[in-house]
Design a protein around this motif. Structure first.
Motif, PDB file in Angstrom:
ATOM      1  N   THR A  95     119.779  39.280   9.474  1.00  0.00           N
ATOM      2  CA  THR A  95     119.214  40.066   8.382  1.00  0.00           C
ATOM      3  C   THR A  95     118.396  39.195   7.435  1.00  0.00           C
ATOM      4  O   THR A  95     117.457  39.676   6.802  1.00  0.00           O
ATOM      5  N   SER A 127     125.501  48.549   7.827  1.00  0.00           N
ATOM      6  CA  SER A 127     125.847  47.245   7.256  1.00  0.00           C
ATOM      7  C   SER A 127     124.684  46.265   7.369  1.00  0.00           C
ATOM      8  O   SER A 127     124.361  45.553   6.400  1.00  0.00           O
ATOM      9  N   GLU A 158     122.356  44.714   4.205  1.00  0.00           N
ATOM     10  CA  GLU A 158     122.100  43.288   3.993  1.00  0.00           C
ATOM     11  C   GLU A 158     120.601  43.002   3.939  1.00  0.00           C
ATOM     12  O   GLU A 158     120.132  42.249   3.078  1.00  0.00           O
TER      13      GLU A 158
END
Length: 273
Positions: free
Chosen positions: A52, A93, A97
């Motif tokens: 990320t 998730s 991020e």
């Protein structure tokens, strides 16, 4: 070069923004687009196999370029699991991020997340608080139905159509149907205008899928042949409800214009009353 040629065609059709599927970090490309009044929604994270934090270099490379309108993350990731088969919540998730990293390095541009249709959007939006705008990919034939009203009940964030349109191949007759593609492009774009935020609606714009044909998309075909196969998730295009993946262009691979480009050109941009 190719970008100048393509940008000229886009500008002549009144296109004032493009959404990318990979990051553009070449400022010469951005310069060519900006010289023709074309903004860029720059994709910086779509593959869940990448860290990320990879967004940081992409954002920092071009965040000061005047063409940048927004950063985008994901592409109908609720269908493809960020192209890595991740679960819905694993994808959330990763995107959470990625959005946070973007915000740490650039607060001047909104972050948009590209989602397929509306199922589960309320759950995603509740967690992805760094997402400022939602891009929704929708294929429901020649209209959007109740999509705009349903969206407005799910989140207060603005939205745009991340993808909409129709391909130029009609599976019913196994032949080109350029008129149907043009009709769908006109009708769908007019509906977007009717729901524009300029006149009090929820929609800030939309991106016709797509500018030019891509001959690589039918995995059962050849990249040197204009195949008629392929598939995609989520609804279906007018008139055959079949995704002919190599026939979506407003122009063909040689940049010959299809009637759908003229149909797009003729739809007026929304104006405030």
């Amino acid at each position: 070069g190719n970008v100048e040629r393509d940008a000229d065609i886009m500008a002549s059709a009144g296109i004032n923004a493009v959404r990318t599927y990979e990051a553009i970090t070449d400022t010469a490309v951005l310069d060519a687009l900006w010289a023709r009044g074309i903004w860029v929604l720059n994709s910086v994270y779509s593959y869940g196999g990448s860290a990320t934090s990879s967004v940081i270099d992409k954002v920092n490379a071009v965040k000061d370029h005047p063409s940048i309108l927004m950063w985008t993350i994901g592409n109908e990731w609720n269908y493809n699991g960020l192209y890595k088969g991740l679960s819905f919540w694993e994808s959330v998730s990763r995107l959470e991020e990625a959005a946070a990293f973007i915000k740490q390095h650039d607060t001047a541009h909104p972050v948009a997340c590209i989602y397929g249709e509306l199922g589960g959007l309320q759950d995603a939006a509740a967690h992805l608080t760094d997402v400022d705008v939602w891009g929704i990919n929708v294929y429901r034939g020649k209209g959007f139905g109740d999509m705009f009203d349903v969206y407005a009940d799910l989140t207060s964030k603005p939205m745009f159509l991340g993808e909409y349109g129709a391909d130029a191949w009609d599976a019913r007759s196994n032949s080109e149907n350029l008129q149907a593609q043009a009709e769908a492009t006109r009708d769908l774009t007019e509906e977007i205008v009717e729901h524009s935020s300029v006149t009090g609606g929820v929609c800030v714009g939309g991106f016709v899928f797509e500018f030019a044909d891509e001959w690589w998309k039918d995995s059962d075909g050849s990249t040197s042949v204009h195949d008629t196969g392929g598939s995609a998730p989520g609804g279906g295009p007018y008139p055959d409800m079949t995704f002919n993946e190599e026939w979506w262009g407003l122009v063909d691979i040689d940049r010959n214009e299809r009637p759908a480009l003229e149909a797009l050109r003729l739809v007026g941009v929304p104006t405030a009353a």
